[in-house]
Design an enzyme around this catalytic site. Sequence first.
Site, mmCIF file in Angstrom:
data_model
loop_
_atom_site.group_PDB
_atom_site.id
_atom_site.type_symbol
_atom_site.label_atom_id
_atom_site.label_comp_id
_atom_site.label_asym_id
_atom_site.label_seq_id
_atom_site.Cartn_x
_atom_site.Cartn_y
_atom_site.Cartn_z
ATOM 1 N N GLU A 134 0.820 -1.210 0.000
ATOM 2 C CA GLU A 134 0.000 0.000 0.000
ATOM 3 C C GLU A 134 0.856 1.263 0.000
ATOM 4 O O GLU A 134 0.837 2.063 0.938
ATOM 5 C CB GLU A 134 -0.984 -0.042 1.172
ATOM 6 C CG GLU A 134 -1.989 -1.175 0.999
ATOM 7 C CD GLU A 134 -3.002 -1.262 2.125
ATOM 8 O OE1 GLU A 134 -2.879 -0.491 3.098
ATOM 9 O OE2 GLU A 134 -3.897 -2.107 2.047
ATOM 10 N N ASN A 150 2.468 2.952 7.196
ATOM 11 C CA ASN A 150 1.403 1.980 7.009
ATOM 12 C C ASN A 150 1.163 1.260 8.320
ATOM 13 O O ASN A 150 2.026 1.252 9.200
ATOM 14 C CB ASN A 150 1.763 0.987 5.902
ATOM 15 C CG ASN A 150 0.585 0.158 5.448
ATOM 16 O OD1 ASN A 150 0.318 -0.909 5.982
ATOM 17 N ND2 ASN A 150 -0.142 0.658 4.451
ATOM 18 N N HIS A 169 -18.036 -9.981 6.476
ATOM 19 C CA HIS A 169 -16.730 -9.354 6.679
ATOM 20 C C HIS A 169 -16.029 -10.011 7.849
ATOM 21 O O HIS A 169 -16.583 -10.106 8.939
ATOM 22 C CB HIS A 169 -16.868 -7.855 6.941
ATOM 23 C CG HIS A 169 -15.546 -7.165 7.080
ATOM 24 N ND1 HIS A 169 -15.190 -6.428 8.188
ATOM 25 C CD2 HIS A 169 -14.478 -7.118 6.249
ATOM 26 C CE1 HIS A 169 -13.972 -5.949 8.032
ATOM 27 N NE2 HIS A 169 -13.509 -6.356 6.861
ATOM 28 N N GLU A 226 -12.582 -9.329 9.671
ATOM 29 C CA GLU A 226 -11.307 -8.676 9.964
ATOM 30 C C GLU A 226 -10.587 -9.550 10.979
ATOM 31 O O GLU A 226 -11.058 -9.738 12.105
ATOM 32 C CB GLU A 226 -11.497 -7.273 10.509
ATOM 33 C CG GLU A 226 -10.201 -6.596 10.940
ATOM 34 C CD GLU A 226 -9.122 -6.654 9.864
ATOM 35 O OE1 GLU A 226 -8.073 -7.290 10.109
ATOM 36 O OE2 GLU A 226 -9.331 -6.078 8.780
ATOM 37 N N GLU A 240 -7.265 -7.157 -2.465
ATOM 38 C CA GLU A 240 -6.852 -5.753 -2.390
ATOM 39 C C GLU A 240 -5.387 -5.701 -2.810
ATOM 40 O O GLU A 240 -5.074 -5.477 -3.961
ATOM 41 C CB GLU A 240 -7.051 -5.221 -0.979
ATOM 42 C CG GLU A 240 -6.701 -3.755 -0.849
ATOM 43 C CD GLU A 240 -6.662 -3.324 0.605
ATOM 44 O OE1 GLU A 240 -7.067 -2.187 0.873
ATOM 45 O OE2 GLU A 240 -6.227 -4.108 1.456
ATOM 46 N N GLU A 293 -9.713 3.484 -0.676
ATOM 47 C CA GLU A 293 -9.774 3.947 0.707
ATOM 48 C C GLU A 293 -8.720 5.008 1.002
ATOM 49 O O GLU A 293 -8.934 5.900 1.831
ATOM 50 C CB GLU A 293 -9.623 2.773 1.670
ATOM 51 C CG GLU A 293 -8.273 2.078 1.624
ATOM 52 C CD GLU A 293 -8.189 0.897 2.571
ATOM 53 O OE1 GLU A 293 -9.147 0.670 3.326
ATOM 54 O OE2 GLU A 293 -7.165 0.190 2.554
#
Length: 694
Positions: free
Chosen positions: A164, A186, A405, A407, A494, A500
């Site tokens: 990212e 990050n 979802h 996480e 991703e 985002e």
Amino acid sequence: MLCLGLLGQRAAAQQIASPDGQLKLDFVLQAGGVPTYSFTYKGRPVIKPSRLGLVLKEGPDLASGFAVAGTSTRSFDETWQPVWGEVKNIRNHYNELTVRLTQAATKRAMVLHFRVFDDGLGFRYEFPKQPALEYFTVKEEATQFALAGDHKAFWLPGDYDTQEYSTVTSKLSEVRGLMKAATTPNASQTPFSPTGLQTPLMLKSADGLYINLHEAALLDYSTLSLELDDKNMVLNAHLTPDALGDKGHLQTPCLSPWRTVIVSDRAGAILESKLVLNLNEPTKYPDVSWIKPIKYVGVWWEMITGKSTWAYTNASNIKLDSLDYRQVKPNGMHAANTAHVKEYIDFAAQHHLDAVLVEGWNTGWEDWFGQGKDYVFDFVTPYPDFDVPELHRYAASKGVKIIMHHETSSSVRNYERHMEQAYQFMNDNGYDAVKSGYVGNILPRGEHHYGQWLNNHYLYAITEAARHHIMVNAHEAVRPTGLARTYPNLIGNEAARGTEYEAFGGNNADHTTILPFTRLIGGPMDYTPGIFQTRISAYNPSNKSFVHSTLARQLALYVTMYSPLQMAADLPETYNKHLDAFQFIEDVAVDWDDTKVLEAEPGDYITIARKAKGKNDWFVGSTCDENGRTSTISLGFLDSGKTYLATIYADGKHAHYEKNPQAYAIRKLSVTRNTRLTQYCAPGGGYAISLVVK
């Protein structure tokens, strides 16, 4: 550094060419028994003589002292159909050279496989079952890519835990000086070198060759990065270590992933390549009828922007086994509540979308991030304001699915301990797709997101999900290497900087002109486009970030950023203000019979046309960088003798990604395959077109 004495005696040499004869692979066993290869395209060097082999933790390395025990060649040609994809049929056509090597001093054997396609090269190591080599630990891979010049590169900092980052465009010789600024913060990151680079790495030579370096079929192995020797322009393999610093634990018989080189003198050919997919095995699943592309909305962007929260309460220092959420005060901003989710379901049903993603539905969000807690989520316990049975009933009554979802908070052991129960909970409550997340540092401590141990976990999650007929969209996981061919329930990833980040300061305006050449080479990305309200302050006054894109380009991304999993990421209340533009999102397909790259230059622009699966409808998307441009395309891909209604969603006259992002214009006209269209693209803008037979 590539010293090698490559001008010395050549002990053995073999050559094989691509089916069209344009690409040639040379294998040479150099003095000292060092295996090397080189690669050319139309007589121009792509990879100069480069070493092959492995460095082991114990005992002699598998990088020299070899003799050629035998060679063989074969040709292969098949056409196969993906479960979902950019085209209906994929041709897998290559010539293969197999070189069997023996190491006299150790009596060990290693086999090299080279496959040369019309668009590039794949090569891998095989270690047969043998008494002299049973278990071994990899210290490093000795693979090299010796380049023919100081190429223009589109690169990310080498890191064991995140992709990212914003892509940097520079010459390779400039990497060292730019690395510090490129390595932005990050949630979990482990940069490993001032000249470390990630794959896929996109390069362009001074004489116009487009070169892409990556890997395919990453299974039971550590992820490949590249260490740049910037004095000699050599890229050395650099594998992700485990908690002990080892790069891989292998047992014969075994195979490495394929190392891939895609090359062309036309940028669009890199985007059209199916080489990485072709180097993966056919699907492991006898029944794939349950795997379906998805277009969805979600309770997500409002939390990303700070308008709402994942957490039910503002309490902290939570212990799940002692907390009764009925006894705590709600924060009043929890988005995943029954009434609000029903609003999303209603919107999805009204606009013929397949599903609604809901994040923050389950207990534990108050105290999970960055604490290194092993047990945070159990993946089955909802907050008091989220009625699982009622939402299951309501969604089913509207013909809409809810996307689960999970996480994990990067506590991989905890996820595996709950996985079977969590997947069964999904089956019981009508969920057939899950978005998983791995935010933060990995538990067990010391393991990395891209190490062998984690790569095995990601595959375990996918195959266990398949037993329950569940599709997986993995975030913060390893970048894809074509495994979706073998495991097509891996419907999204991703593994890059997605939309985002537009709420965290913004992606560069050229971001989406680069990602298809880099991140998407290995498989689709859940980029989450479709943001119409580009000023984040409209949802959260304290957040001054903005989306570096015009509204029209947000539509184009549904075509240029290929994925069988596409999100309409903005809020229904915003879409309701722009239903004329939202019509494109409602209409655009997510599965395709054909794809044509009409224009492309990495970092500058991409224009792609795609034909919807099983239909005559075509869709076109075009995205450009911060400079803007005028795009001229031919519609020669349309069927002969047919007239189409073209609906063009374009930047308005004074559109600009920063100054005037919501300016757009929609026009309709009749076109045929003889039509040429000229369309202005604003800075950070683009256009989208739907083409329907009249």
